[in-house]
Design an enzyme around this catalytic site. Sequence first.
Site, PDB file in Angstrom:
ATOM      1  N   GLN A   1      -5.135  -1.259   9.451  1.00 49.26           N
ATOM      2  CA  GLN A   1      -5.053  -2.608   8.897  1.00 49.26           C
ATOM      3  C   GLN A   1      -5.715  -3.620   9.836  1.00 49.26           C
ATOM      4  OE1 GLN A   1      -3.793  -3.330   5.842  1.00 49.26           O
ATOM      5  NE2 GLN A   1      -4.247  -5.501   6.094  1.00 49.26           N
TER       6      GLN A   1
ATOM      7  N   LYS B   1       0.839  -1.201   0.000  1.00 45.87           N
ATOM      8  CA  LYS B   1       0.000   0.000   0.000  1.00 45.87           C
ATOM      9  C   LYS B   1       0.871   1.247   0.000  1.00 45.87           C
ATOM     10  CE  LYS B   1      -3.915  -2.199   2.238  1.00 45.87           C
ATOM     11  NZ  LYS B   1      -4.533  -2.632   3.483  1.00 45.87           N
TER      12      LYS B   1
ATOM     13  N   ASP C   1     -11.319   2.942   3.651  1.00 38.81           N
ATOM     14  CA  ASP C   1     -11.748   1.544   3.573  1.00 38.81           C
ATOM     15  C   ASP C   1     -13.260   1.458   3.326  1.00 38.81           C
ATOM     16  OD1 ASP C   1      -9.908  -0.559   3.790  1.00 38.81           O
ATOM     17  OD2 ASP C   1      -9.586  -0.184   5.926  1.00 38.81           O
TER      18      ASP C   1
HETATM   19  N1  GUN Z   1      -7.104  -6.652   5.959  1.00 42.71           N
HETATM   20  C1  GUN Z   1      -7.371  -7.423   4.889  1.00 42.71           C
HETATM   21  N2  GUN Z   1      -8.035  -6.704   3.957  1.00 42.71           N
HETATM   22  C2  GUN Z   1      -8.186  -5.461   4.454  1.00 42.71           C
HETATM   23  C3  GUN Z   1      -8.783  -4.270   3.959  1.00 42.71           C
HETATM   24  O1  GUN Z   1      -9.330  -4.207   2.865  1.00 42.71           O
HETATM   25  N3  GUN Z   1      -8.719  -3.194   4.774  1.00 42.71           N
HETATM   26  C4  GUN Z   1      -8.134  -3.237   5.988  1.00 42.71           C
HETATM   27  N4  GUN Z   1      -8.136  -2.131   6.726  1.00 42.71           N
HETATM   28  N5  GUN Z   1      -7.582  -4.322   6.481  1.00 42.71           N
HETATM   29  C5  GUN Z   1      -7.595  -5.426   5.715  1.00 42.71           C
END
Ligand code: GUN
Length: 285
Positions: A95, A51, A118
């Site tokens: 996350q 990311k 998100d």
């Molecule tokens: N963990 C796995 N997929 C995601 C996601 O799309 N967003 C977040 N914040 N954590 C994750």
Amino acid sequence: MNIDGKQTAAELRETLAISVAKLKEEKQIVPGLTVVLVGEDPASQVYVRNKVKQTREVGMISNEIRLPAQTTQAHLLEQLEQLNNDKNVHGILVQLPLPKHIDESTIIAAISPEKDVDGFHAMNSGRLLNGEDGALVPCTPQGCVILAKKHLGDDLSGKHAVIIGRSNIVGKPVALLLLQENCTVTIAHSRTKNLPEICQQADILVAAVGRPKFVKADWVKPGATVIDVGINRIEIDGKAKLVGDVDYDAVSKVCGAITPVPGGVGPMTIACLLKNTVEAANRLS
Ligand code: GUN
């Protein structure tokens, strides 16, 4: 035929880089995304690294806050408060999963909805449910719809979409997005009876169950568009392998188009996260 998520994500990032340059030139704003990682989960570390890298590649500011696994909920809430008030931060992502002593829904609720890239905050899921403007929409579901349209064209109207999975992150939001596209939507899940028969009716089949090679060839209508959201690590002949929720080798012979794993939905998720951050920066400026 494969639907190429890697290529589609690269194209989306190119478009976003142009939007970022425009924001810089016209409003002197550089969109900023802050990712918060609590603990040392190896898979989460890989996701966060990707990311950060891709955020910088499109010209945005990326910050990472790493906190130890024993961080208290109160401390995490304080960090979020600071980020909510920071004018240079347009997107905040915590996350998941979080350590067990921290309540995920409390944390999600503490993120400013305008910075919730998100799209997990109740304000954003509510806006999506009501079909209101201004929702930040969860990233993986956005990626699924973009890939379905890549094969079928922009008009999905009247198509029967069957979604296997009812999670807040994928199943429910992808169902709402496809409903907005005027699809007839069925949400199937672990308690669904006659799952193969229901899947056979799908023009668009979205698999988001988290079970390796779960969807079989005789569940798929010939010519259907199959979107495989699964990322399952399995061992075959002693070797680690990444497979989707769809039995790719068999299903790809029956369907009209399918997203491969890896290289399908996966790359679209981060690209859509960057898209949400640009949108948030535009709205906050
Ligand atoms: N963990 C796995 N997929 C995601 C996601 O799309 N967003 C977040 N914040 N954590 C994750």
